[in-house]
Design a protein around this motif. Structure first.
Motif, PDB file in Angstrom:
ATOM      1  N   VAL A  83     -68.135  -5.148  62.303  1.00  0.00           N
ATOM      2  CA  VAL A  83     -67.429  -5.324  63.243  1.00  0.00           C
ATOM      3  C   VAL A  83     -66.117  -5.967  63.024  1.00  0.00           C
ATOM      4  CG1 VAL A  83     -69.190  -6.662  64.794  1.00  0.00           C
ATOM      5  CG2 VAL A  83     -68.122  -8.236  63.151  1.00  0.00           C
ATOM      6  N   PRO A  84     -64.709  -6.105  63.476  1.00  0.00           N
ATOM      7  CA  PRO A  84     -63.472  -6.375  63.127  1.00  0.00           C
ATOM      8  C   PRO A  84     -63.534  -7.709  62.621  1.00  0.00           C
ATOM      9  CG  PRO A  84     -63.426  -5.032  65.313  1.00  0.00           C
ATOM     10  CD  PRO A  84     -64.836  -5.319  65.139  1.00  0.00           C
ATOM     11  N   ALA A  85     -62.951  -7.901  61.395  1.00  0.00           N
ATOM     12  CA  ALA A  85     -62.839  -9.307  60.893  1.00  0.00           C
ATOM     13  C   ALA A  85     -61.723  -9.442  60.083  1.00  0.00           C
ATOM     14  CB  ALA A  85     -64.006  -9.886  60.311  1.00  0.00           C
ATOM     15  N   PRO A  86     -60.942 -10.513  59.688  1.00  0.00           N
ATOM     16  CA  PRO A  86     -59.819 -10.817  58.884  1.00  0.00           C
ATOM     17  C   PRO A  86     -60.539 -10.080  57.462  1.00  0.00           C
ATOM     18  CG  PRO A  86     -60.105 -12.589  60.135  1.00  0.00           C
ATOM     19  CD  PRO A  86     -61.312 -11.867  60.452  1.00  0.00           C
ATOM     20  N   ALA A  87     -59.652  -9.484  56.652  1.00  0.00           N
ATOM     21  CA  ALA A  87     -59.736  -9.043  55.494  1.00  0.00           C
ATOM     22  C   ALA A  87     -60.450  -9.946  54.464  1.00  0.00           C
ATOM     23  CB  ALA A  87     -58.900  -7.930  54.931  1.00  0.00           C
ATOM     24  N   ASN A  88     -59.828 -11.134  54.642  1.00  0.00           N
ATOM     25  CA  ASN A  88     -59.925 -11.892  53.350  1.00  0.00           C
ATOM     26  C   ASN A  88     -60.961 -12.886  54.063  1.00  0.00           C
ATOM     27  OD1 ASN A  88     -58.079 -10.944  51.628  1.00  0.00           O
ATOM     28  ND2 ASN A  88     -56.417 -12.062  52.832  1.00  0.00           N
ATOM     29  N   GLU A  89     -61.884 -13.536  53.024  1.00  0.00           N
ATOM     30  CA  GLU A  89     -62.974 -14.185  53.377  1.00  0.00           C
ATOM     31  C   GLU A  89     -62.548 -15.748  54.239  1.00  0.00           C
ATOM     32  OE1 GLU A  89     -63.964 -12.972  49.222  1.00  0.00           O
ATOM     33  OE2 GLU A  89     -62.386 -12.566  50.658  1.00  0.00           O
ATOM     34  N   ASP A  90     -61.166 -16.159  53.601  1.00  0.00           N
ATOM     35  CA  ASP A  90     -60.816 -17.360  54.148  1.00  0.00           C
ATOM     36  C   ASP A  90     -60.265 -17.175  55.544  1.00  0.00           C
ATOM     37  OD1 ASP A  90     -58.618 -16.027  53.388  1.00  0.00           O
ATOM     38  OD2 ASP A  90     -57.625 -17.268  52.333  1.00  0.00           O
ATOM     39  N   GLU A 115     -61.166  -8.122  40.833  1.00  0.00           N
ATOM     40  CA  GLU A 115     -61.132  -9.445  41.460  1.00  0.00           C
ATOM     41  C   GLU A 115     -60.190  -9.541  42.663  1.00  0.00           C
ATOM     42  OE1 GLU A 115     -58.031  -8.934  37.955  1.00  0.00           O
ATOM     43  OE2 GLU A 115     -60.049  -8.754  38.191  1.00  0.00           O
ATOM     44  N   HIS A 116     -60.126 -10.637  43.320  1.00  0.00           N
ATOM     45  CA  HIS A 116     -59.364 -10.791  44.452  1.00  0.00           C
ATOM     46  C   HIS A 116     -57.679 -10.817  44.153  1.00  0.00           C
ATOM     47  CE1 HIS A 116     -63.158 -11.961  46.283  1.00  0.00           C
ATOM     48  NE2 HIS A 116     -62.649 -11.857  47.513  1.00  0.00           N
ATOM     49  N   ASP A 117     -56.863 -10.437  45.124  1.00  0.00           N
ATOM     50  CA  ASP A 117     -55.439 -10.462  44.856  1.00  0.00           C
ATOM     51  C   ASP A 117     -54.926 -12.060  44.719  1.00  0.00           C
ATOM     52  OD1 ASP A 117     -55.472  -7.581  45.305  1.00  0.00           O
ATOM     53  OD2 ASP A 117     -55.001  -7.822  47.359  1.00  0.00           O
ATOM     54  N   THR A 118     -55.426 -12.780  45.225  1.00  0.00           N
ATOM     55  CA  THR A 118     -55.136 -14.181  45.207  1.00  0.00           C
ATOM     56  C   THR A 118     -56.554 -14.944  44.836  1.00  0.00           C
ATOM     57  OG1 THR A 118     -55.236 -14.592  47.566  1.00  0.00           O
ATOM     58  CG2 THR A 118     -53.161 -13.927  46.655  1.00  0.00           C
ATOM     59  N   TYR A 119     -56.351 -15.986  44.094  1.00  0.00           N
ATOM     60  CA  TYR A 119     -57.738 -16.854  43.913  1.00  0.00           C
ATOM     61  C   TYR A 119     -58.165 -17.550  45.103  1.00  0.00           C
ATOM     62  CZ  TYR A 119     -60.872 -20.218  41.979  1.00  0.00           C
ATOM     63  OH  TYR A 119     -61.909 -21.059  41.794  1.00  0.00           O
ATOM     64  N   LEU A 120     -59.417 -17.604  45.215  1.00  0.00           N
ATOM     65  CA  LEU A 120     -59.967 -18.266  46.437  1.00  0.00           C
ATOM     66  C   LEU A 120     -60.927 -19.417  45.488  1.00  0.00           C
ATOM     67  CD1 LEU A 120     -61.205 -15.568  48.953  1.00  0.00           C
ATOM     68  CD2 LEU A 120     -58.973 -16.899  48.878  1.00  0.00           C
ATOM     69  N   ARG A 158     -63.561 -21.014  46.488  1.00  0.00           N
ATOM     70  CA  ARG A 158     -65.033 -20.789  46.723  1.00  0.00           C
ATOM     71  C   ARG A 158     -65.976 -20.054  45.514  1.00  0.00           C
ATOM     72  NH1 ARG A 158     -65.272 -18.071  52.597  1.00  0.00           N
ATOM     73  NH2 ARG A 158     -63.518 -19.428  52.940  1.00  0.00           N
ATOM     74  N   TYR A 159     -65.205 -19.517  44.661  1.00  0.00           N
ATOM     75  CA  TYR A 159     -65.872 -18.581  43.541  1.00  0.00           C
ATOM     76  C   TYR A 159     -65.257 -19.462  42.330  1.00  0.00           C
ATOM     77  CZ  TYR A 159     -65.554 -15.585  47.652  1.00  0.00           C
ATOM     78  OH  TYR A 159     -65.868 -14.977  48.845  1.00  0.00           O
ATOM     79  N   PRO A 160     -66.298 -18.998  41.055  1.00  0.00           N
ATOM     80  CA  PRO A 160     -65.822 -19.778  39.782  1.00  0.00           C
ATOM     81  C   PRO A 160     -64.590 -18.733  39.580  1.00  0.00           C
ATOM     82  CG  PRO A 160     -68.195 -19.352  39.818  1.00  0.00           C
ATOM     83  CD  PRO A 160     -67.663 -18.749  41.385  1.00  0.00           C
ATOM     84  N   VAL A 161     -63.625 -19.584  38.597  1.00  0.00           N
ATOM     85  CA  VAL A 161     -62.341 -18.881  38.083  1.00  0.00           C
ATOM     86  C   VAL A 161     -62.708 -17.661  37.218  1.00  0.00           C
ATOM     87  CG1 VAL A 161     -60.193 -19.003  36.967  1.00  0.00           C
ATOM     88  CG2 VAL A 161     -61.163 -20.809  38.377  1.00  0.00           C
ATOM     89  N   GLY A 162     -62.182 -16.480  37.525  1.00  0.00           N
ATOM     90  CA  GLY A 162     -62.488 -15.446  36.944  1.00  0.00           C
ATOM     91  C   GLY A 162     -63.731 -14.546  37.189  1.00  0.00           C
ATOM     92  N   ARG A 163     -64.741 -14.995  37.903  1.00  0.00           N
ATOM     93  CA  ARG A 163     -65.811 -14.565  38.216  1.00  0.00           C
ATOM     94  C   ARG A 163     -66.119 -14.224  39.926  1.00  0.00           C
ATOM     95  NH1 ARG A 163     -69.917 -18.677  35.629  1.00  0.00           N
ATOM     96  NH2 ARG A 163     -71.187 -17.902  37.284  1.00  0.00           N
ATOM     97  N   ASP A 164     -65.187 -13.622  40.267  1.00  0.00           N
ATOM     98  CA  ASP A 164     -65.010 -12.967  41.663  1.00  0.00           C
ATOM     99  C   ASP A 164     -64.905 -11.511  41.804  1.00  0.00           C
ATOM    100  OD1 ASP A 164     -62.569 -13.574  40.888  1.00  0.00           O
ATOM    101  OD2 ASP A 164     -61.840 -13.194  43.134  1.00  0.00           O
ATOM    102  N   ALA A 165     -65.340 -11.081  42.814  1.00  0.00           N
ATOM    103  CA  ALA A 165     -65.395  -9.628  43.054  1.00  0.00           C
ATOM    104  C   ALA A 165     -64.967  -9.298  44.500  1.00  0.00           C
ATOM    105  CB  ALA A 165     -66.373  -8.991  42.680  1.00  0.00           C
ATOM    106  N   LYS A 166     -64.109  -8.263  44.963  1.00  0.00           N
ATOM    107  CA  LYS A 166     -63.802  -8.056  46.264  1.00  0.00           C
ATOM    108  C   LYS A 166     -64.367  -6.585  46.477  1.00  0.00           C
ATOM    109  CE  LYS A 166     -59.008  -5.610  45.558  1.00  0.00           C
ATOM    110  NZ  LYS A 166     -57.852  -5.879  46.187  1.00  0.00           N
ATOM    111  N   ALA A 167     -64.620  -6.464  48.012  1.00  0.00           N
ATOM    112  CA  ALA A 167     -65.267  -5.429  48.373  1.00  0.00           C
ATOM    113  C   ALA A 167     -64.285  -4.536  49.273  1.00  0.00           C
ATOM    114  CB  ALA A 167     -66.613  -5.471  48.986  1.00  0.00           C
ATOM    115  N   GLY A 186     -52.456 -13.078  42.003  1.00  0.00           N
ATOM    116  CA  GLY A 186     -51.193 -13.638  42.449  1.00  0.00           C
ATOM    117  C   GLY A 186     -51.083 -14.880  43.359  1.00  0.00           C
ATOM    118  N   PRO A 187     -49.752 -15.132  43.724  1.00  0.00           N
ATOM    119  CA  PRO A 187     -49.499 -16.759  44.068  1.00  0.00           C
ATOM    120  C   PRO A 187     -49.839 -16.476  45.566  1.00  0.00           C
ATOM    121  CG  PRO A 187     -47.328 -15.240  43.897  1.00  0.00           C
ATOM    122  CD  PRO A 187     -48.594 -14.456  43.356  1.00  0.00           C
ATOM    123  N   HIS A 188     -50.023 -17.704  46.154  1.00  0.00           N
ATOM    124  CA  HIS A 188     -50.356 -17.872  47.519  1.00  0.00           C
ATOM    125  C   HIS A 188     -48.780 -18.156  47.953  1.00  0.00           C
ATOM    126  CE1 HIS A 188     -54.639 -17.696  48.365  1.00  0.00           C
ATOM    127  NE2 HIS A 188     -54.550 -18.314  47.280  1.00  0.00           N
TER     128      HIS A 188
END
Length: 728
Positions: free
Chosen positions: A562-569, A603-608, A610-619, A721-723
């Motif tokens: 279904v449609p949803a915002p691209a980022n998890e936040d 990794e994500h474009d900007t850090y979230l 909810r994940y360990p630093v340096g240990r995230d992956a985007k789909a 990248g920066p927020h």
């Protein structure tokens, strides 16, 4: 016998003595000698030369029957009462010249005087003449005399004389012919002065020899109806029509008559006009742009056509279940009007011709022949679509109808003009696929299912799929049959990649890696649950690589996304399948702890946080395009994945046999770009304080669980990248 007197001619004048007969010469000489006396001598001088030479016709002498010529002469030399004097002897056939004076003077001149003898001689001569009248003209003596003196032969003509006569005769004939020709030429020229030249035709109408008024009247009478009738245009194998009034065509009458010209002065031209005709055409009044447009439209609409190779067409048979009626399509050469200017000229010059206008076309030949089409039509196509073919599947029969057979036929020309039939198996497969689908089985790999918190092996299934190539191999022979048109289906049986036995031997018995993330909200929950259902139960054998993109399939509404915002936040653009990067990051961390090798991630474009630093992956990217995540099982045993979405959290467990103890260490952050300032951007606007970007390196160390020895050490540097700072 003596002949009757003849008129004096050149042939009966005195002949020389040499020409007298031999028997007469002595008698003549004797007569001459005997008459030589004093009187004759005295008389000789007294006679004038003219009197002596005057030739008068002597009395006619008539041949007497009786004595031969010699005796007759002797008798004539001595008359009774003459004293030794004899009259001159005359050769037979000669004429004696008599003096122009009286008989006495003649006698005195000759020195002879015989009045009694002369009277007797005259009486005898009269009797002879009287008897000669009744004498046969062709008596023996007369015939002999004629033969002795034949007429002289004619003088033969010489070649030169003959040539002169021939040349004279020829010149006379030529002169007469030339004179007659000049007279006839003058008469013909005067008779036709001022008229249309003989033999002239205008648009096929004979106006030769007419006056200009008569010619114009005839042309108007016969050509004006053609101005409104369509012009027949022949272009290759197509016949079309062109309406003159709509094509810019008209007739210029004054100039049309002017094209006929004037009477020729050449005599050769005038003679040839009796046996030939000369077409001068018409003077056409045209609108060049209009006629060019008309010819172009005619070519594009009717004359031009592509080449058609021989084939067979089919018409549906009304009232039947898929029946068709075939018909041959004969080959036809392609043609194209390439010379538009030449075509316009041809129409302008010949649009009033009785046969219409012929336009030159560029022709594209074809390879097939009518005989080749007829052969394939009768020998292959007609039997092939006569009846359906029964296809026998595993436990089910499906008819292959004639219309489906016809739709699969393709026709191609070959060498020699023949036509080859080719079968499109894809079309036959499409016609039979739905009917035979129930006879196929997809097969299934053995899977790990989770009943509660324990894994269990779900048995595998063998696959049975139709081998379409083998199924259609005997189709050509079946189509030729009138009866017994049966086609068995050939299947391929295949084992699953993971059998039940293999799954039991993979050593999937315990959780070797597990990770949970939270904060899941909104429609992203649906997308993560859909993805978790596809991932859970997957078995990865030793040495294999798991692909998240391959397992998830297309992220579309049909597949449950279904449609949803691209980022998890909840930030970013709204896309179908948005927010699934949370399951990807959870899976990456579970694999990190299970000791699986990193097969590739971003990794994500900007850090979230909810994940360990340096240990995230985007789909997924901000525009909704997918991003791949791969994990490789480099352990000697297999693994199974379990993914669960519950509430606002996502949990991923990796089952297998533990071989490693995993430790991770994260280095210090390296500052990156400062946060930009952004005004608004969301609805409703929510102000926030931005954070700068940074880089960090994570290091993972694997130790053998049995020996405790370090197996390998890997590091990965992530850059965020920066927020932005949002001002409302």
């Amino acid at each position: 016998m003596r002949e009757r007197a003849e008129a004096p001619t050149a042939s009966n004048v005195e002949q020389p003595a040499a020409e007298q007969p031999a028997a007469e010469q002595p008698a003549a000489e004797a007569a001459t000698n005997g008459s030589a006396g004093p009187e004759s001598t005295a008389a000789g001088p007294e006679a004038s030369p003219d009197a002596a030479n005057e030739a008068v016709a002597a009395e006619p002498t008539v041949a007497e029957p009786g004595p031969p010529p010699g005796e007759e002469i002797a008798a004539a030399g001595a008359l009774p009462g003459e004293a030794g004097a004899e009259p001159p002897v005359q050769a037979e056939g000669d004429v004696v010249a008599a003096p122009s004076g009286s008989e006495d003077e003649v006698g005195a001149a000759q020195g002879v005087s015989w009045p009694d003898e002369r009277a007797a001689a005259e009486a005898e001569t009269a009797a002879v003449e009287e008897s000669a009248v009744t004498t046969d003209l062709f008596a023996d003596d007369l015939l002999g005399e004629l033969l002795e003196n034949p007429a002289p032969p004619p003088v033969p003509e010489t070649p030169a004389k003959k040539l002169r006569k021939g040349v004279a005769r020829t010149m006379m004939i030529i002169g007469l012919a030339l004179g007659l020709f000049v007279v006839l030429y003058a008469v013909d020229l005067l008779a036709s002065a001022g008229d249309v030249p003989r033999g002239v035709t205008v648009a096929g109408i004979d106006v030769g020899g007419m006056t200009h008024a008569e010619a114009e009247a005839k042309l108007r009478r016969e050509l004006e109806p053609r101005l409104t009738r369509p012009v027949v245009v022949h272009g290759g194998d197509v016949q079309a029509e062109l309406v003159p009034s709509k094509s810019g065509l008209g007739l210029d009458w004054p100039n049309t008559l002017g094209l006929a010209g004037h009477q020729p002065l050449s005599p050769i031209t005038r003679i040839m006009s009796f046996f030939s005709s000369r077409e001068v055409g018409v003077a056409t009044r045209t609108d060049p742009p209009q006629i060019s447009q008309a010819v172009r439209e005619l070519a594009d609409g009717k004359l031009n056509h592509a080449a058609t190779e021989g084939a067979v067409g089919f018409m549906p048979l009304q009232g039947s279940d898929g029946g068709v009626t075939p018909y041959p399509i004969l080959p036809r050469q392609g043609q194209q009007l390439t010379d538009l200017d030449g075509a316009v000229r041809a129409v302008t010059e010949h649009w009033l011709d009785r046969g219409g206008v012929t336009l030159p076309m560029a022709v594209a030949p074809v390879r097939a022949t009518a005989a080749g089409v007829e052969a394939v039509f009768r020998q292959i196509v007609v039997p092939a679509v006569a009846k359906p073919v029964v296809v026998h599947g595993q436990g089910k029969d499906v008819p292959l109808k004639p219309d489906a057979i016809a739709a699969s036929f393709q026709f191609a020309p070959v060498e020699g003009g023949a036509v080859e039939v080719r079968i499109d198996q894809g079309k036959l497969q499409a016609a039979l696929k739905d009917g035979l689908a129930s006879t196929e089985t997809d097969g299934q790999d053995a899977q790990i299912v989770f009943a509660g918190d324990q894994p269990a092996v779900e048995p595998s299934e063998d696959a049975r799929k139709i081998n379409w190539e083998k199924t259609f191999l005997p189709l050509i022979d079946v189509l030729k049959k009138a009866d017994g048109r049966d086609l068995p289906v050939a299947y391929n049986a295949s084992k699953p990649s993971v059998t039940t036995e293999a799954a039991g031997a993979l050593g999937i018995k315990e959780v070797i890696g597990e990770f949970t993330t939270g904060g899941l909200t909104g429609p992203a929950t649906t997308n993560n649950r859909t993805l978790a259902d596809r991932v859970s139960g997957t078995i990865v054998k030793p040495g294999e690589t798991f692909s998240l993109g391959g397992r998830s399939g297309p992220r579309t509404a049909d597949n449950g996304y279904v449609p949803a915002p691209a980022n998890e936040d909840g930030t970013g653009t709204t896309v179908v399948g948005g927010g699934v990067s949370q399951l990807a990051s959870t899976l990456y961390n579970a694999g990190y702890l299970a000791g699986l090798a990193d097969g590739g991630h971003l990794e994500h474009d900007t850090y979230l946080d909810r994940y360990p630093v340096g240990r995230d992956a985007k789909a997924i990217n901000a525009d909704g395009s997918p991003v791949e995540l791969k994990l490789t099982n480099d352990a000697p045993t297999g693994i199974a994945l379990q993914a669960v979405v519950s509430g606002d959290s996502v949990t991923v467990r990796i089952w297998g046999t533990r071989h490693y103890r995993v430790e991770g260490a994260t280095g210090g952050q390296t500052p990156g770009d400062p946060p930009p300032v952004q005004f608004g951007g969301t609805t409703p606007c929510q102000p926030s304080i931005g954070t700068p970007g940074f880089s960090v390196t994570d290091t993972r160390v694997l130790y053998d669980v049995t020996s405790g020895a370090e197996v390998r050490r890997t590091s990965h540097t992530a850059t965020y990248g920066p927020h932005p700072t949002i001002l409302c």
